[in-house]
Write an enzyme that holds these catalytic residues in place. Structure first.
Site, mmCIF file in Angstrom:
data_model
loop_
_atom_site.group_PDB
_atom_site.id
_atom_site.type_symbol
_atom_site.label_atom_id
_atom_site.label_comp_id
_atom_site.label_asym_id
_atom_site.label_seq_id
_atom_site.Cartn_x
_atom_site.Cartn_y
_atom_site.Cartn_z
ATOM 1 N N GLY A 1 0.818 -1.215 0.000
ATOM 2 C CA GLY A 1 0.000 0.000 0.000
ATOM 3 C C GLY A 1 0.849 1.261 0.000
ATOM 4 O O GLY A 1 1.822 1.375 -0.765
ATOM 5 N N CYS A 2 0.486 2.190 0.876
ATOM 6 C CA CYS A 2 1.113 3.509 0.902
ATOM 7 C C CYS A 2 2.558 3.504 1.378
ATOM 8 O O CYS A 2 3.268 4.487 1.227
ATOM 9 C CB CYS A 2 0.308 4.439 1.804
ATOM 10 S SG CYS A 2 -1.319 4.808 1.160
ATOM 11 N N VAL A 3 3.009 2.425 1.997
ATOM 12 C CA VAL A 3 4.388 2.405 2.478
ATOM 13 C C VAL A 3 5.340 1.901 1.391
ATOM 14 O O VAL A 3 6.563 1.959 1.535
ATOM 15 C CB VAL A 3 4.502 1.554 3.778
ATOM 16 C CG1 VAL A 3 4.451 0.060 3.487
ATOM 17 C CG2 VAL A 3 5.791 1.865 4.543
#
Lengths: 347, 347
Positions: free
Chosen positions: B137-139
């Protein structure tokens, strides 16, 4: 001195054989023009049995992607935890000594990833590094070994946990009626495997010395997924059979460069169990004695093609027979068309 | 001496603003009890505009997972190739000099992976190593930087191409009516970014010195996917707002250990653009002067939250202002709950 310690494998309880899957095809596609050819191929596939996470009666009535994803998540986490604990034990390490976890799985999807679930379930350290790999298909087990090798090569105090989990039964599509769909239905299977790579030489196992990736240009259609409202669906092009002649020269020169011997002089080959034809082609193109691929053939006969899991299973089988000083070539093949290869010496 | 060279970013042509998305919510959910609260939050979100790969009229009428997957594949490959070429040019390298490609994308799925497509499209060497990352995801953008750093740290002659592509618009679900669905609809957006990490010091850029991963125990529900017959669907728990106080002590001690200064003395922070509240919390927990997160705020205002892409965009913005000898802390946050952090010095 990176060392692959003894792997762990796990296969779920539900067993199917060739006759079971031919019955399913017979019922779902009674008038298919591909049936006769498919049945001939299935009977010659040298797959005696396969393991599935659910009875075949449930496989054929599966719902949409959301429903399958729920089943996947529960089954994948449980199988992964199971083999991971055993592999860490086999490596004579505690959970605190794992620095990176690589999880491979191409037959389902979850976010947070299986790697995050394993950090929680196994109580790995909060600073454990994660590499979840979903899109490398059958080559992913050997890819994970390659990436773990690169991480440990210059870090002898580090250890990487590799966990491979596949639930191919969740990619079954009753309505899929092409010849290659019937072959996929009879070949792919479920299971899990794990192995720890230690950065040091304080355990017996396969000491890896080199790794190489090879992606062959303009061969992407050989192995693909089709994505549908029911989730992932394998799509094997019949040209996949031409893949091994492309890859064999790389395997040959890799052995010659790194082990300074021809591939047919390597003591043990550890090949991904792609299917009978893939193993026949490897034998032919590398001029291997039939005995050299026996562990891959045994894995195929007993478990089918478990995608990223298979190469770790063949490593486990090799573990029981290899002796100190013997050489090994480990290789798998998957979408791209990509091959990942490693060589090492048993210690 | 691993160096992040100048990144490239790309945003597709279709722009939407807060009013556009409130209109969509108004039409799809006229009687929702969450509407007033959602509209207040959307108006205070500090997102001025976002870019999408298709007009909003097409976003709202998307079909099932299979249909979305086709749109994804074409858009992702095109955006990825575009930014990859520019990033390789910025790094003053030829395509032959790329040794590994890491592609991150959590808003669609394809197999063969985006990494294999890039090897073919860019004519990278056949032995290019691949790490496709879908589940972080966002990481994922900051994770890719971490894994590239570990690969290059002991290999000064190697170079890693990192490509992040997101098509959040393909995760839109008209019928989703929870408060957090409305927030997701107004926050996530499309775009692509790429950056090359060179293993040497032969180019100016951010010279990374250390990396750390942190996964916080028992916080997995903070950010999840729900999987449906229409594909991926973000699920943000309101507890995600509690994530930064968990992570901040790690960021603080990481700066103290590795740069020997407090986080608020770092010259430039390069934070993933999670949302206004995430940036407010980082400012508060690390006692940062407002000026320190200005590039993340500008990225949020101009592009929304583009998941794995955002941190590379903030790096690009920092590139235009940082001067030799300045310190940077780069960090992103995503499902797990996981944070990836790196520090370095501009050269």
């Amino acid at each position: 001195m990176t060392t692959l310690s003894k792997p762990a494998t796990y296969y779920p309880n539900y067993e199917v054989n060739a006759d079971d899957i031919m019955t399913v095809i017979e019922i779902c596609h009674p008038n298919s023009p591909h049936k006769k050819r498919a049945f001939d191929m299935i009977q010659n596939a040298e797959v005696k049995k396969r393991h599935l996470i659910m009875p075949l009666t449930d496989v054929v009535k599966q719902g949409d992607f959301g429903e399958r994803a729920k089943v996947y998540q529960d089954a994948a986490i449980e199988m992964a935890e199971n083999v991971a604990r055993e592999a860490i034990h086999n490596a004579r390490l505690s959970v605190d000594e794992i620095d990176m976890v690589i999880a491979t799985s191409c037959t389902g999807f979850m976010m947070p990833s299986l790697t995050a679930h394993l950090i929680n379930r196994l109580s790995l350290r909060p600073d454990t590094k994660q590499i979840p790999i979903a899109q490398l298909g059958c080559v992913a087990g050997a890819s994970a070994i390659g990436r773990a090798f690169e991480y440990c090569e210059h870090r002898p105090d580090r250890n990487v946990l590799i966990v491979c989990v596949e639930t191919s039964s969740l990619c079954f599509h009753k309505e899929a009626g092409r010849l290659q769909d019937f072959i996929s239905n009879s070949l792919f299977a479920d299971g899990a495997a794990a192995v720890v790579m230690r950065g040091d030489d304080q355990i017996s196992g396969l000491r890896l010395t080199h790794n190489q990736s090879v992606t062959i240009e303009d061969t992407m259609p050989y192995i693909e997924y089709q994505l549908t409202d029911k989730g992932f669906k394998f799509s094997l092009d019949k040209d996949v059979m031409h893949s091994i002649p492309h890859v064999a020269p790389y395997l040959q020169s890799f052995c010659q460069d790194k082990l300074e011997i021809d591939a047919n002089d390597v003591d043990n080959t550890i090949f991904h169990t792609g299917g009978r034809r893939i193993l026949d082609e490897l034998e032919r193109c590398l001029d291997l004695a039939p005995d050299k691929v026996k562990h891959s053939r045994a894995c195929l006969a007993e478990t089918g093609n478990t995608s990223s899991v298979a190469v770790i299973d063949v490593l486990r089988r090799t573990f029981e027979h290899a002796t100190k000083g013997e050489t090994s070539l480990l290789a798998a093949f998957g979408p791209g068309f990509t091959s990942e290869m490693s060589v090492g010496i048993w210690q």
